[in-house]
Design a protein around this motif. Structure first.
Motif, PDB file in Angstrom:
ATOM      1  N   ASP A   1       2.726 -22.165   0.591  1.00  0.00           N
ATOM      2  CA  ASP A   1       1.756 -21.402  -0.149  1.00  0.00           C
ATOM      3  C   ASP A   1       1.141 -20.014   0.375  1.00  0.00           C
ATOM      4  O   ASP A   1       1.450 -19.071  -0.256  1.00  0.00           O
ATOM      5  CB  ASP A   1       0.461 -22.310  -0.321  1.00  0.00           C
ATOM      6  CG  ASP A   1       0.693 -23.522  -1.314  1.00  0.00           C
ATOM      7  OD1 ASP A   1       1.672 -23.593  -1.905  1.00  0.00           O
ATOM      8  OD2 ASP A   1      -0.213 -24.185  -1.046  1.00  0.00           O
ATOM      9  N   LEU A   2       1.153 -19.983   1.646  1.00  0.00           N
ATOM     10  CA  LEU A   2       0.716 -18.766   2.172  1.00  0.00           C
ATOM     11  C   LEU A   2       1.964 -17.714   2.061  1.00  0.00           C
ATOM     12  O   LEU A   2       1.801 -16.566   1.786  1.00  0.00           O
ATOM     13  CB  LEU A   2       0.358 -18.942   3.612  1.00  0.00           C
ATOM     14  CG  LEU A   2      -0.005 -17.664   4.485  1.00  0.00           C
ATOM     15  CD1 LEU A   2      -0.986 -16.886   3.872  1.00  0.00           C
ATOM     16  CD2 LEU A   2      -0.148 -17.758   5.888  1.00  0.00           C
TER      17      LEU A   2
ATOM     18  N   THR B   1      -4.517 -17.370   2.205  1.00  0.00           N
ATOM     19  CA  THR B   1      -4.035 -17.644   0.908  1.00  0.00           C
ATOM     20  C   THR B   1      -4.905 -17.155  -0.126  1.00  0.00           C
ATOM     21  O   THR B   1      -4.391 -16.409  -1.163  1.00  0.00           O
ATOM     22  CB  THR B   1      -3.357 -18.855   0.797  1.00  0.00           C
ATOM     23  OG1 THR B   1      -2.247 -19.188   1.967  1.00  0.00           O
ATOM     24  CG2 THR B   1      -2.620 -19.337  -0.414  1.00  0.00           C
TER      25      THR B   1
ATOM     26  N   ALA C   1       1.877 -16.530  -1.377  1.00  0.00           N
ATOM     27  CA  ALA C   1       0.810 -15.303  -1.660  1.00  0.00           C
ATOM     28  C   ALA C   1       1.221 -14.106  -0.924  1.00  0.00           C
ATOM     29  O   ALA C   1       1.089 -12.903  -1.571  1.00  0.00           O
ATOM     30  CB  ALA C   1      -0.425 -15.848  -1.215  1.00  0.00           C
TER      31      ALA C   1
END
Length: 829
Positions: free
Chosen positions: A219-220, A24, A223
């Motif tokens: 979150d990953l 990330t 991204a």
């Protein structure tokens, strides 16, 4: 050249096996701030609103109260349908506000001063739900209600409980939801298997227009999606905001995946599948490393700076597979070409056939110390068997054997036979020697160059090719014909590819991608330069806001908003094949039909070389024009075919003369094989003819007792092919004589020694006159045949003594384009 897709970072890629936090952080370091700003990214709300983005956004619909974007029309799709049914003019229609009870409306705050709650546009007044009930009790109009000092603003109720939703809640009791999700929840609760907690976590965002919500995603995944979207936008690919939002709401969010790699492919929506695959590939490749790929049996060559994949599973023995991997890693570090992956995979296929042969052993080739020369012989015999039974062609068999030899030879050169190496313990006699590789069959008489009549017919149908494709495709074919460059070199020309030399002649600047020689120069004709100049102006008009240094000469029509994406050479080859197949038969001057399979873009390069060779350009100059390091490579692009040369020698030999100008062969119509052999071994080439004096022949032409006064020797003979050389030599003697006569400072004996002999000049004039008169007695057809045969013999002559460097004339393929002199190629830098 292709521009960088992302900013240069100092940290190396973490690899696909890194932690989610590391990947990330790395992806966020690769996402540009200008992209986020242009895309309308709100990091706090995790919402993107690309209203003005060139590939994702769109203009707002001009109808009042309409929030939908416009795509390719003056109105959004809904208003466009309404306008067609309204029978109103466009000017009248855009003045009428849109009345909608759409649940998505309601993102503005209540009109009551200080109220932080949203109002719902459902046909009522622009106040929140609580103030609406107060207004009903108040009984007056909206203006009186808003002016009432007792009406106070209310605090907001917080965000909607649906994780993906970015709207405010409107209800004060129970699960706090926005109006659209609040309307949906009661019906869902009546379903027996309804899981409200899971629904709150995976329900669609309810966004509309160009708004895309990333809320509720790991979150990953956020991204990865943003990086993949950035890559798509840089390539110029259009991404509909509604499609991307649907991909998130209907595929990614319900899956609960922590990475895009774990998201299942959508079944029913093909557009969503393509969008997911593209975005996922870009994000995954960004974190790949050569070390991570090396441990796999299938390599994604993006990690090595190339395109494509390499598959090693076709090699069964672990030691041979590891050897092939070490060879491939070394090969990929040295070669930079569009066909690198293809060449490397062909080497692996060669090693795979060796692996298949070793599997016939009892140990299946696993014990490398037990291998011997007999296994190599078995492999060679197996390849011959496959060739004889039509499994592949002879050329393919030879190529596979040569490639397998390269892998084993390079493995030994890299020290893989040392202790601990994959080839350790491999016997020394387990090698494929140079003699084991069969010789290539003699090339066909036709070669790969295109006859002039075929080129003329192709030029006559260029308009049809433009109609099938685009003008850039047509221009690329014209440049291939005129310059003889490789297709990739032409397709990737930069906008500023034209310059002038010190004499004002046009020079093409190109990059030799195959050999990685950048900034090469090629003298071109003025008509070709005019085509390039016109295309430069066309590109500047198409992309007026882009710097010229970032534009290409032949921009693609698709995915190319910035003008830095060239047409693809593979696509050019495919469209070129369709065009050629659609044309009528190519009939040559002798009435035969030319095979269309022999017409492909690379054949123009062979035709370019053949035209120069036929014009008498020496091989060293031709090697410069072709940008070859070796003369042997250049010779492979043109050749005088054996049949053609034999016919030319027979015609020229019939016009052979002795030193007195008397024809030697007289009425002989064909040269006997014995006489042809004697001509080859019993004579040696000397200036302006051949010499049969025994001592000079034995010395290879370097022991002439008369110091090359050939016209005074009975062992000398010449033919019609030497007539231009004889005339040039005569002119040189006359100029030298006049120059010596005018030199007053030279002594008489020195002038006499250097003075050309009057007898030699007289003999030479007489010889030229006799040869010319004899040729003039022939018919026009016979004279044309002799001239063509003489040109062929001159081209194949090993020595160019006295031959002027003839520049290539512009081929008479386009009568509307006048010819102009071809400048001498620049020296290699």
């Amino acid at each position: 050249m292709r521009r960088l897709l992302t900013p240069v970072v100092t940290e190396p890629a973490p690899g696909t096996d890194a932690s989610d936090a590391e990947i990330t952080a790395f992806l966020w370091s690769m996402i540009r701030e200008d992209f986020l700003t242009e895309a309308g990214w709100n990091a706090e709300r995790r919402v993107m609103t690309p209203t003005s983005h060139p590939t994702m956004g769109g203009r707002r619909c001009p109808v009042p109260n309409c929030e939908s974007p416009v795509r390719g029309k003056k109105l959004c799709s809904t208003c466009y349908t309404r306008h067609r049914k309204s029978q109103m003019s466009m000017e009248e229609f855009v003045q009428v506000p849109r009345i909608s009870r759409h649940l998505h409306m309601g993102t503005e705050n209540c009109r009551v001063s200080g109220c932080q709650r949203p109002w719902i546009n459902s046909g009522g007044e622009p106040v929140c739900r609580a103030h609406r009930w107060q207004m009903i009790k108040h009984g007056g109009p909206l203006e009186d209600f808003l002016a009432d000092p007792t009406v106070k603003g209310l605090p907001g109720l917080g965000d909607c409980a649906v994780l993906a939703c970015n709207r405010q809640a409107v209800n004060e009791t129970g699960t706090r939801l926005c109006h659209p999700h609040g309307k949906r929840l009661p019906a869902l609760r009546r379903e027996p298997a309804f899981d409200e907690k899971n629904w709150l976590a995976t329900a669609p965002s309810g966004s509309f227009g160009v708004e895309i919500s990333f809320r509720g995603l790991p979150d990953l995944v956020v991204a990865q999606l943003l990086f993949g979207l950035q890559h798509r936008c840089h390539r110029g690919a259009r991404t509909e905001a509604g499609n991307f939002r649907a991909l998130i709401d209907r595929t990614i969010r319900p899956s609960g995946a922590r990475r895009l790699e774990d998201v299942p492919d959508p079944v029913a929506n093909e557009d969503a599948l393509v969008l997911l695959n593209r975005t996922r590939v870009y994000a995954i490749r960004a974190v790949k490393t050569p070390e991570g790929e090396y441990a796999k049996d299938e390599w994604d060559l993006v990690a090595f700076g190339h395109r494509g994949t390499l598959v090693f599973t076709v090699i069964h023995q672990p030691w041979l597979r590891e050897t092939a991997k070490r060879w491939a890693r070394d090969y990929l570090s040295k070669v930079r070409s569009k066909s690198t992956a293809s060449h490397a995979q062909q080497h692996l296929h060669g090693a795979a056939h060796l692996s298949d042969a070793l599997r016939a052993r009892e140990d299946r080739g696993m014990d490398k110390s037990a291998l011997a020369r007999a296994d190599i012989e078995n492999y060679l015999n197996r390849m011959s068997f496959l060739d004889a039974n039509g499994r592949f062609s002879t050329n393919t068999r030879i190529a596979y054997i040569r490639m397998a030899r390269n892998v084993l030879k390079q493995g030994r050169a890299m020290g893989l036979t040392r202790p601990g190496g994959p080839m350790a313990g491999l016997p020394d006699d387990f090698v494929i020697s140079r003699l084991d590789v069969p010789k290539l069959p003699e090339p066909s008489e036709e070669g790969q160059d295109l006859p002039p009549e075929v080129l003329r017919q192709l030029c006559a149908h260029l308009d049809a090719f433009e109609a099938m494709t685009c003008y850039e495709m047509r221009l690329s074919v014209e440049l291939l014909m005129d310059t003889g460059r490789r297709p990739e070199e032409i397709c990737r020309l930069e906008l500023g590819c034209l310059t002038r030399d010190s004499q004002g002649k046009p020079v093409l600047l190109y990059n030799n991608w195959k050999e990685q020689r950048i900034g090469r120069q090629l003298p071109i004709h003025e008509p070709t330069a005019k085509l390039i100049i016109a295309q430069q102006e066309r590109v500047r008009e198409r992309f007026p806001d882009r710097p010229p240094s970032q534009l290409v000469l032949l921009p693609s029509q698709n995915l190319n908003l910035r003008g830095d994406r060239s047409i693809d050479s593979n696509h050019l080859s495919g469209m070129h094949r369709e065009w050629v197949e659609s044309l009528p038969d190519f009939v040559l001057d002798d009435g035969t039909v030319f095979d269309k399979e022999k017409i492909f873009p690379y054949a123009y390069r062979h035709s370019f070389a053949q035209r120069h060779a036929d014009a008498g350009v020496p091989i060293d100059v031709l090697a410069e024009l072709m940008d070859h390091d070796s003369f042997e490579t250049t010779r492979g692009y043109y050749r005088i075919k054996e049949v053609r040369l034999r016919e030319a020698v027979e015609r020229v030999t019939q016009m052979q003369f002795d030193r007195h100008g008397t024809r030697i062969w007289g009425a002989v119509t064909s040269v006997l094989d014995a006489e042809r052999t004697r001509r080859a071994v019993g004579a040696v080439v000397v200036p302006f003819g051949t010499c049969s004096e025994p001592s000079n022949v034995a010395a290879g032409g370097g022991a002439c007792p008369l110091r090359f006064r050939c016209v005074g020797c009975d062992h000398f003979s010449t033919d019609a092919s030497y007539l231009p050389d004889l005339r040039t030599y005569l002119d040189d003697l006359l100029r030298q004589r006049e120059k010596l006569r005018s030199m007053a400072e030279a002594e008489d004996w020195a002038r006499a020694e250097a003075m050309p002999s009057d007898s030699e000049i007289t003999r030479l004039r007489r010889l030229i006159q006799r040869v010319t008169e004899d040729i003039d007695t022939l018919t026009d057809a016979e004279r044309a045949e002799i001239q063509q045969a003489a040109q062929a013999v001159r081209q194949m002559r090993q020595t160019f003594l006295g031959m002027p460097r003839i520049r290539q004339p512009l081929p008479d393929l386009r009568p509307e384009r006048p010819a102009c002199p071809h400048p001498t190629p620049p020296s290699r830098r």
